[in-house]
Design a protein around this motif. Structure first.
Motif, PDB file in Angstrom:
ATOM      1  N   THR A 192       0.818  -1.219   0.000  1.00  0.00           N
ATOM      2  CA  THR A 192       0.000   0.000   0.000  1.00  0.00           C
ATOM      3  C   THR A 192       0.850   1.267   0.000  1.00  0.00           C
ATOM      4  OG1 THR A 192      -0.163  -0.015   2.426  1.00  0.00           O
ATOM      5  CG2 THR A 192      -1.894  -1.162   1.195  1.00  0.00           C
ATOM      6  N   LEU A 193       2.085   1.180  -0.491  1.00  0.00           N
ATOM      7  CA  LEU A 193       2.912   2.378  -0.565  1.00  0.00           C
ATOM      8  C   LEU A 193       2.283   3.366  -1.542  1.00  0.00           C
ATOM      9  CD1 LEU A 193       6.522   0.885  -0.622  1.00  0.00           C
ATOM     10  CD2 LEU A 193       5.341   1.968   1.291  1.00  0.00           C
ATOM     11  N   PRO A 194       2.307   4.656  -1.230  1.00  0.00           N
ATOM     12  CA  PRO A 194       1.611   5.636  -2.074  1.00  0.00           C
ATOM     13  C   PRO A 194       2.366   5.938  -3.367  1.00  0.00           C
ATOM     14  CG  PRO A 194       2.731   6.739  -0.271  1.00  0.00           C
ATOM     15  CD  PRO A 194       2.870   5.262  -0.011  1.00  0.00           C
ATOM     16  N   ALA A 195       1.612   6.301  -4.379  1.00  0.00           N
ATOM     17  CA  ALA A 195       2.169   6.794  -5.649  1.00  0.00           C
ATOM     18  C   ALA A 195       1.796   8.265  -5.787  1.00  0.00           C
ATOM     19  CB  ALA A 195       1.607   5.999  -6.828  1.00  0.00           C
ATOM     20  N   ASN A 196       2.708   9.058  -6.337  1.00  0.00           N
ATOM     21  CA  ASN A 196       2.372  10.462  -6.590  1.00  0.00           C
ATOM     22  C   ASN A 196       1.728  10.597  -7.963  1.00  0.00           C
ATOM     23  OD1 ASN A 196       4.487  10.322  -8.420  1.00  0.00           O
ATOM     24  ND2 ASN A 196       5.890  11.585  -7.210  1.00  0.00           N
ATOM     25  N   ALA A 197       1.484  11.840  -8.398  1.00  0.00           N
ATOM     26  CA  ALA A 197       0.789  12.061  -9.678  1.00  0.00           C
ATOM     27  C   ALA A 197       1.562  11.460 -10.837  1.00  0.00           C
ATOM     28  CB  ALA A 197       0.569  13.559  -9.890  1.00  0.00           C
ATOM     29  N   ALA A 198       2.889  11.633 -10.827  1.00  0.00           N
ATOM     30  CA  ALA A 198       3.697  11.077 -11.916  1.00  0.00           C
ATOM     31  C   ALA A 198       3.685   9.557 -11.878  1.00  0.00           C
ATOM     32  CB  ALA A 198       5.125  11.605 -11.818  1.00  0.00           C
ATOM     33  N   GLY A 199       3.758   8.976 -10.676  1.00  0.00           N
ATOM     34  CA  GLY A 199       3.743   7.524 -10.569  1.00  0.00           C
ATOM     35  C   GLY A 199       2.446   6.927 -11.057  1.00  0.00           C
ATOM     36  N   LEU A 200       1.319   7.552 -10.704  1.00  0.00           N
ATOM     37  CA  LEU A 200       0.019   7.053 -11.158  1.00  0.00           C
ATOM     38  C   LEU A 200      -0.083   7.117 -12.671  1.00  0.00           C
ATOM     39  CD1 LEU A 200      -2.841   6.062 -10.508  1.00  0.00           C
ATOM     40  CD2 LEU A 200      -3.524   8.462 -10.267  1.00  0.00           C
ATOM     41  N   TRP A 201       0.348   8.230 -13.258  1.00  0.00           N
ATOM     42  CA  TRP A 201       0.306   8.381 -14.718  1.00  0.00           C
ATOM     43  C   TRP A 201       1.200   7.345 -15.401  1.00  0.00           C
ATOM     44  CZ3 TRP A 201       4.142   9.756 -18.311  1.00  0.00           C
ATOM     45  CH2 TRP A 201       3.671  10.056 -19.603  1.00  0.00           C
ATOM     46  N   LEU A 202       2.395   7.133 -14.844  1.00  0.00           N
ATOM     47  CA  LEU A 202       3.324   6.164 -15.421  1.00  0.00           C
ATOM     48  C   LEU A 202       2.748   4.763 -15.362  1.00  0.00           C
ATOM     49  CD1 LEU A 202       6.219   5.911 -16.619  1.00  0.00           C
ATOM     50  CD2 LEU A 202       6.986   5.403 -14.302  1.00  0.00           C
ATOM     51  N   GLN A 203       2.159   4.399 -14.225  1.00  0.00           N
ATOM     52  CA  GLN A 203       1.583   3.066 -14.080  1.00  0.00           C
ATOM     53  C   GLN A 203       0.429   2.853 -15.049  1.00  0.00           C
ATOM     54  OE1 GLN A 203       2.738   2.825  -9.337  1.00  0.00           O
ATOM     55  NE2 GLN A 203       0.592   2.882  -9.917  1.00  0.00           N
ATOM     56  N   ARG A 204      -0.387   3.880 -15.233  1.00  0.00           N
ATOM     57  CA  ARG A 204      -1.478   3.766 -16.197  1.00  0.00           C
ATOM     58  C   ARG A 204      -0.939   3.576 -17.610  1.00  0.00           C
ATOM     59  NH1 ARG A 204      -5.871   8.435 -14.416  1.00  0.00           N
ATOM     60  NH2 ARG A 204      -6.995   7.162 -12.879  1.00  0.00           N
TER      61      ARG A 204
END
Length: 362
Positions: A323-335
């Motif tokens: 459950t480690l958090p992702a920031n805005a860039a991480g979420l976009w990259l994962q998508r």
């Protein structure tokens, strides 16, 4: 059509799927819980430590995207050569006589070894005398000699470089970008008015997965998005205002103090990332005081990378928290990664690049 393995070569087998730690890494369910914008969090730990996920990224990301590999100023003269290992594929870009760029797969994709050594099957790039190997670390740009290509370039070029599998190579402002698909659509338009402030790139390596590195470097508040890039606002460690652009998959541009630090990410192991760093600025900017600029930017990068190194250490533990958090860039990259995994062509594709069971196009 069945793919026949090259003698002595232990290939990836995308036709058998990508599995690790009891999970199907290509299943949409693997990504689902990490793509919720209301609770942004990192992908499951296998995405940052399993060789099988690195193999999946090779198939879905590194072979199908525009990659930033260096500065045009690193290869200023005809026949100069810039190497880059894209996933598991050794490639290079060479300056042509007319000033353009020519991209090719290297002559040797696994070092000319009769079999791939065990230490080269771990996903970790090895230091090897065959510097053009798809499993080994890249050297710096190679300058041509007075009479053209030098003997050191032979492992890249062979005797007939015109027969090597082509790679799309483009000037992208002051930078060089490649796509292993020679028929790929052009990349997004580069930022206007930038030039290289120095003809060199410097390198720094950190013990973290490339996705964590990209997330850490592109820390900020999202304000705009394009199909292949995310744009953010933020601040440097000194408190100065900055803008950040993350260009999928491996380029982060951090602009502040009338300069732009270009960071190009290159995985050297599932938990290791090499950064190729260049300094850019507006046309006409004075280039005096560059050493102070280098020191400031390298310190900024080290500060940004510290959380990524800590996250990698946490994810490498057997009891890793999911459950480690992702920031805005991480979420976009994962998508973006999830979308490319689902968009991959069928594994029966027998084009030389994707027929990995035939030896990765070599």
């Amino acid at each position: 059509m069945a793919l026949a393995a090259t003698a002595g070569f232990v290939p990836d087998r995308p036709d058998l799927g990508h599995r690790a730690e009891g999970l199907d890494l290509a299943d949409p369910a693997f990504f689902a819980d990490s793509l919720d914008p209301s609770v942004p969090r990192l992908l499951p730990p296998a995405a940052y430590r399993a060789l099988a996920f690195a193999e999946l990224e090779d198939n879905a990301v590194w072979t199908r995207s525009w990659l930033a590999i260096g500065l045009g100023a690193e290869i200023p003269a005809a026949d100069d050569l810039l190497p880059f290992t894209a996933g598991h594929h050794g490639v290079h870009v060479q300056r042509a006589d007319d000033g353009g760029l020519v991209g090719r797969f290297n002559k040797a994709q696994h070092g000319g070894c009769r079999t791939v050594p065990l230490q080269c099957r771990t996903g970790t790039k090895t230091r090897c005398s065959f510097t053009a190997c798809g499993y080994s670390r890249d050297g710096s740009a190679l300058p041509a000699g007075l009479e053209g290509p030098t003997p050191a370039m032979h492992q890249y070029l062979g005797l007939r470089p015109e027969r090597l599998l082509p790679v799309a190579a483009r000037v992208w402002g002051p930078m060089v970008r490649i796509n292993l698909d020679p028929e790929a659509a052009p990349p997004e338009v580069p930022p206007d008015g930038l030039m290289a402030l120095s003809g060199e790139t410097r390198r720094a390596e950190y013990a973290t997965n490339w996705k964590l590195a990209a997330q850490a470097l592109a820390e900020g508040e999202r304000f705009a998005q394009a199909p292949e890039s995310l744009h953010l606002t933020g601040r440097l460690a000194t408190g100065e205002a900055a803008t950040v652009a993350l260009h999928f998959p491996n380029l982060v541009l951090i602009e502040a103090r009338d300069e732009t630090c270009a960071v190009m990410l290159q995985p050297t192991a599932p938990g290791q990332t090499l950064l190729r760093i260049g300094l850019l600025g507006p046309e006409g900017k004075a280039t005096s005081g560059l050493e102070a600029s280098w020191s400031a930017w390298l310190a900024e990068i080290a500060t940004r990378m510290a959380p990524a190194v800590a996250a990698q250490a946490a994810l490498a533990r057997p009891d890793a928290d999911e459950t480690l958090p992702a920031n805005a860039a991480g979420l976009w990259l994962q998508r973006s990664i999830a979308a490319r995994v689902q968009a991959r062509p069928a594994t029966a594709d027998t084009q030389p690049l994707y027929a990995t069971a035939q030896g990765r196009g070599c």
